[in-house]
Design an enzyme around this catalytic site. Structure first.
Site, PDB file in Angstrom:
ATOM      1  CG  HIS A  29       6.291  -8.416  -0.531  1.00  0.00           C
ATOM      2  ND1 HIS A  29       5.961  -9.755  -0.986  1.00  0.00           N
ATOM      3  CD2 HIS A  29       5.677  -7.401   0.664  1.00  0.00           C
ATOM      4  CE1 HIS A  29       5.074  -9.472   0.168  1.00  0.00           C
ATOM      5  NE2 HIS A  29       5.233  -8.653   0.951  1.00  0.00           N
ATOM      6  CB  CYS A  52      -2.073 -10.916  12.556  1.00  0.00           C
ATOM      7  SG  CYS A  52      -1.383 -12.541  12.153  1.00  0.00           S
ATOM      8  CE  LYS A  97       6.585 -16.940   4.659  1.00  0.00           C
ATOM      9  NZ  LYS A  97       5.895 -15.565   4.344  1.00  0.00           N
ATOM     10  CG  HIS A 103       2.590  -6.613  -1.516  1.00  0.00           C
ATOM     11  ND1 HIS A 103       3.310  -5.956  -0.977  1.00  0.00           N
ATOM     12  CD2 HIS A 103       1.734  -7.325   0.567  1.00  0.00           C
ATOM     13  CE1 HIS A 103       3.354  -5.924   0.289  1.00  0.00           C
ATOM     14  NE2 HIS A 103       2.013  -6.676   0.938  1.00  0.00           N
ATOM     15  CG  HIS A 137       3.681 -10.838  11.224  1.00  0.00           C
ATOM     16  ND1 HIS A 137       2.437 -11.469  11.340  1.00  0.00           N
ATOM     17  CD2 HIS A 137       3.836 -10.359   9.865  1.00  0.00           C
ATOM     18  CE1 HIS A 137       1.535 -10.822  10.458  1.00  0.00           C
ATOM     19  NE2 HIS A 137       2.024 -10.601   9.724  1.00  0.00           N
ATOM     20  CB  CYS A 173       2.463 -14.272  15.405  1.00  0.00           C
ATOM     21  SG  CYS A 173       1.014 -14.525  13.430  1.00  0.00           S
ATOM     22  CE  LYS A 194      21.414 -20.984   3.964  1.00  0.00           C
ATOM     23  NZ  LYS A 194      22.338 -22.182   5.038  1.00  0.00           N
ATOM     24  CB  CYS A 252      -0.616 -11.378  16.364  1.00  0.00           C
ATOM     25  SG  CYS A 252       0.896 -10.248  14.748  1.00  0.00           S
TER      26      CYS A 252
HETATM   27  N1  MSP Z   1      -4.389  -5.679   4.338  1.00  0.00           N
HETATM   28  C1  MSP Z   1      -4.454  -7.191   4.583  1.00  0.00           C
HETATM   29  C2  MSP Z   1      -5.574  -7.060   3.379  1.00  0.00           C
HETATM   30  C3  MSP Z   1      -7.014  -7.019   4.144  1.00  0.00           C
HETATM   31  S1  MSP Z   1      -7.759  -7.722   2.650  1.00  0.00           S
HETATM   32  C4  MSP Z   1      -9.476  -6.828   2.754  1.00  0.00           C
HETATM   33  C5  MSP Z   1      -2.799  -7.678   4.658  1.00  0.00           C
HETATM   34  N2  MSP Z   1      -2.206  -7.345   3.591  1.00  0.00           N
HETATM   35  S2  MSP Z   1      -0.785  -7.319   3.264  1.00  0.00           S
HETATM   36  O1  MSP Z   1       0.043  -6.427   2.894  1.00  0.00           O
HETATM   37  O2  MSP Z   1      -0.288  -7.539   4.305  1.00  0.00           O
HETATM   38  O3  MSP Z   1      -0.488  -8.390   2.495  1.00  0.00           O
HETATM   39  C6  MSP Z   1      -2.131  -8.924   1.279  1.00  0.00           C
HETATM   40  C7  MSP Z   1      -1.887 -10.232   1.037  1.00  0.00           C
HETATM   41  O4  MSP Z   1      -0.371  -9.629   0.035  1.00  0.00           O
HETATM   42  C8  MSP Z   1      -1.272 -11.832   0.896  1.00  0.00           C
HETATM   43  O5  MSP Z   1      -2.467 -12.135   1.753  1.00  0.00           O
HETATM   44  C9  MSP Z   1      -1.600 -12.167   0.235  1.00  0.00           C
HETATM   45  O6  MSP Z   1      -1.759 -12.063  -0.539  1.00  0.00           O
HETATM   46  C10 MSP Z   1      -0.095 -11.693  -0.038  1.00  0.00           C
HETATM   47  N3  MSP Z   1       1.110 -11.784   0.258  1.00  0.00           N
HETATM   48  C11 MSP Z   1       1.962 -11.241   0.887  1.00  0.00           C
HETATM   49  N4  MSP Z   1       2.964 -12.137   1.432  1.00  0.00           N
HETATM   50  C12 MSP Z   1       3.229 -12.875   0.379  1.00  0.00           C
HETATM   51  C13 MSP Z   1       3.816 -13.880   0.088  1.00  0.00           C
HETATM   52  N5  MSP Z   1       5.352 -14.389   0.373  1.00  0.00           N
HETATM   53  N6  MSP Z   1       3.704 -14.504  -0.943  1.00  0.00           N
HETATM   54  C14 MSP Z   1       2.179 -15.063  -1.254  1.00  0.00           C
HETATM   55  N7  MSP Z   1       1.403 -13.717  -1.358  1.00  0.00           N
HETATM   56  C15 MSP Z   1       1.928 -12.793   0.008  1.00  0.00           C
HETATM   57  O7  MSP Z   1      -2.802  -8.945   5.078  1.00  0.00           O
END
Ligand code: MSP
Length: 633
Positions: free
Chosen positions: A19, A130, A298, A22, A147, A144, A301, A127
């Site tokens: 999404h 996490c 987050k 990421h 989450h 948490c 509106k 959690c």
């Molecule tokens: N698998 C672990 C990371 C292991 S690294 C050795 C993880 N994965 S995750 O898929 O849940 O999220 C990874 C990263 O995605 C978050 O830390 C962040 O960098 C990014 N994001 C996920 N949601 C986000 C937002 N809404 N906004 C910005 N970045 C966030 O955690």
């Protein structure tokens, strides 16, 4: 030997579709990787997927799939997404690969052999979101905060890593290396955390409960805890410990993460590395959250639609989405994003400022110089453009080095606007008609083309395809940053192609355009008379000093010179401006505002700033230098 640069994204959990959060972290990493390649660095860029652990195992079960097949599918979705967004990673690691597992075993063995592992019964609050135990302090109303679920109470036999033993060392290390964790706010957060006992880290899970993981080398009834497994990806992908890539890139490793995974990266990872006798990575770069539709908390509106980067990439092109994500967010801080803002950014910066300039200069070159870049005869009037254009790469490099990406892009766009002003002032369409205007016309058109060459190279890390198109449309090829320090590298005589597609068609953004909130607001806003406006006294002020306000993240205390008078103003600009960059700046002060007390400080007025409501704020100041105290009418 060339300088090396190594950047990593977090490896994404293979339990859900990619999404925008990421995408954001990955686009920032891609920007940095492309930037350093163009700047002559031997660059390595790693992304990947995190595939072990309880969370993935549960998700695979729920989908009724074998965990490996489940991971194969989602991992592929991430690779597809990165292709859509033009991500240029050199490697994509999966924690279920043998090359990774071998390194995890090796590092765990090193910890075990070093006497830093012991077995114990543990009880705590876990959690699954996490994938870690939370301390009481981390909970908000018993839940948490990331989450929004209450953690589960767990009691089980685990192997532990003596993390607490390294707390004092880590604290000193972070203090001695102020750039290790950045922006500084996150460094302070970690230092505060390390001010109290952190306990030891459970590094295993009983296989009976979590069968999906890497078996411990000394006890096959337990698998490695997913965070310890996952963090090691950054080294395993380089062929730790003997690979040539490991030797080249590990000393300059920079991790990019979201703020949600600060503790594992800033505390677990360095202490594990230290205990295993491995040098630490160089920088941990921490980004804020994009406020998105997958988390109602987050969402705002008032901002209208939030955006899905993949859908948006289909609609507006991947370059526009990348540019928007980089330009409308402040790295390190939370940012709200929305389709409407993307459209506004697209129209203003890309279609108008950049795209129009390119098509105007191309039209004149085609019509008046046989479609060939003319040889320039520079005059005094051209010096400002030349000076600004050749200084640009240094300014941008310095800003990107401090991760001020939106400011770096804004600096480039300011130069594009300067080129537009030069174009309008020199009026080449009039020169074309003047009997003695040919030579001057050629010089002006050449300078615009040369300016666009520089701009296109500096925008390439953000918009790889469109930036190259700018150059192709001018008959130019590829350049590195080293080619931007001297003016005149677009060769006169270069033939520009006869036809070119519009760089940023307005239709793409126009179709979806709704009435912008600002216009809507403008229609509803109460009108005032000139007399009412005259009551507001605006004056130019010079910032003499700027200081943080204790206990208030957003506030700065400014000392202003207004003529002979000195004023103190408390202003909410700390998220956008560092105290050090303000002294010497001229701002506009609302000088007759009733004083108000903020955090115990009497604020004598207010300074003006433009705020787009999307996380971007800039101070308003006089367009040219003028004495502090001058009235603004
Ligand atoms: N698998 C672990 C990371 C292991 S690294 C050795 C993880 N994965 S995750 O898929 O849940 O999220 C990874 C990263 O995605 C978050 O830390 C962040 O960098 C990014 N994001 C996920 N949601 C986000 C937002 N809404 N906004 C910005 N970045 C966030 O955690």
């Amino acid at each position: 030997m060339s300088k090396a640069f190594y950047v990593t994204t977090p490896i994404y959990y293979a339990n859900a579709e990619p999404h925008m959060g990421h995408a954001y972290t990955t686009v920032v990493a891609d920007f940095l990787a492309r930037f350093h390649r163009l700047d002559g660095f031997d660059t390595y860029f790693l992304s990947g997927t995190d595939e072990h652990g309880e969370k993935i195992f549960q998700a695979a079960n729920q989908a009724g799939m074998d965990p490996q097949q489940f991971c194969d599918r989602i991992s592929q979705r991430f690779r597809d997404a990165w292709q859509v967004l033009d991500i240029s990673h050199d490697d994509f690691i999966r924690t279920t690969e043998e090359r990774h597992k071998a390194v995890v075993l090796r590092l765990l063995e090193a910890l075990y052999a070093g006497g830093d592992i012991y077995y114990d019964e543990y009880e705590g609050l876990y959690c699954v979101g996490c994938e870690r135990f939370l301390t009481d302090k981390e909970l908000v109303d018993g839940q948490c905060p990331d989450h929004l679920r209450a953690p589960e109470s767990r009691r089980e036999g685990n192997y532990f890593f003596r993390m607490e033993k390294y707390r004092g060392w880590l604290r000193s290390y972070i203090r001695d290396h102020p750039d290790f964790i950045r922006p500084a706010g996150y460094k302070n957060e970690v230092l505060a955390l390390l001010g109290e006992p952190i306990g030891d880290l459970s590094i295993s899970r009983p296989k009976g409960r979590v069968p999906w993981g890497i078996e411990l080398p000394w006890d096959a009834e337990h698998v490695a805890y997913v965070w310890v497994d996952a963090l090691i990806n950054y080294a395993s992908a380089l062929g730790f410990p003997d690979g040539a890539r490991y030797r080249t890139y590990w000393p300059v490793a920079q991790h990019l993460i979201g703020k949600d995974i600060l503790k594992p990266h800033a505390v677990f990872w360095p202490t594990v590395l230290k205990a295993a006798g491995v040098p630490l990575y160089q920088h941990l770069n921490v980004g804020g959250f994009l406020k998105g539709h997958d988390d109602e908390q987050k969402m705002s509106k008032s901002l209208g639609n939030v955006i899905d980067p993949f859908e948006m990439a289909k609609k507006y092109g991947s370059d526009a989405v990348r540019y928007y994500l980089l330009k409308d967010t402040v790295y390190g801080q939370d940012s709200s994003i929305g389709e409407q803002f993307l459209i506004e950014r697209y129209n203003a910066d890309l279609a108008n400022d950049l795209g129009n300039l390119l098509s105007r200069v191309r039209a004149l070159l085609t019509r008046h110089t046989d479609g060939v870049l003319p040889a320039p005869a520079q005059q005094e009037a051209d010096q400002a453009i030349i000076a600004a254009g050749t200084a640009l790469v240094g300014q941008v490099r310095s800003l990107v080095g401090r991760l001020r990406i939106f400011e770096a892009l804004e600096t480039v766009l300011q130069f594009v606007r300067q080129l537009n002003r030069y174009f309008n002032d020199e009026a080449p369409w009039k020169l074309a008609k003047a009997a003695d205007g040919r030579e001057r016309l050629g010089t002006v058109l050449y300078n615009i083309a040369e300016g666009l060459r520089i701009v296109s190279v500096l925008l390439e890390p953000a918009m790889p395809t469109k930036a190259r198109q700018v150059r192709t449309d001018l008959g130019l090829g590829d350049y590195a940053f080293a080619d931007l320090e001297a003016w005149g590298q677009a060769a006169p005589g270069t033939k520009i192609p006869a036809k070119a597609a519009i760089l940023f068609p307005k239709s793409a953004a126009g179709k979806a355009k709704r009435q912008s909130p600002s216009k809507k607001e403008a229609a509803q806003v109460e009108q005032i008379s000139l007399e009412e406006f005259a009551k507001v006294q605006l004056r130019v002020a010079e910032v003499k000093a700027a200081d943080k306000v204790a206990g208030a993240d957003k506030l700065l205390k400014l000392t202003l010179a207004v003529g002979d008078e000195t004023r103190t103003v408390v202003s909410g600009i700390a998220p956008w401006y560092q105290p050090a960059e303000l002294p010497g700046r001229k701002v506009v002060l609302v000088a007759n505002l009733k004083p108000a007390k903020l955090r115990g400080i009497v604020s004598e007025g207010m300074i003006l700033a433009a705020d787009d409501g999307a996380g971007h704020l800039v101070l308003v100041g006089p367009e040219q230098d003028i004495a502090a105290g001058t009235e603004v009418r």
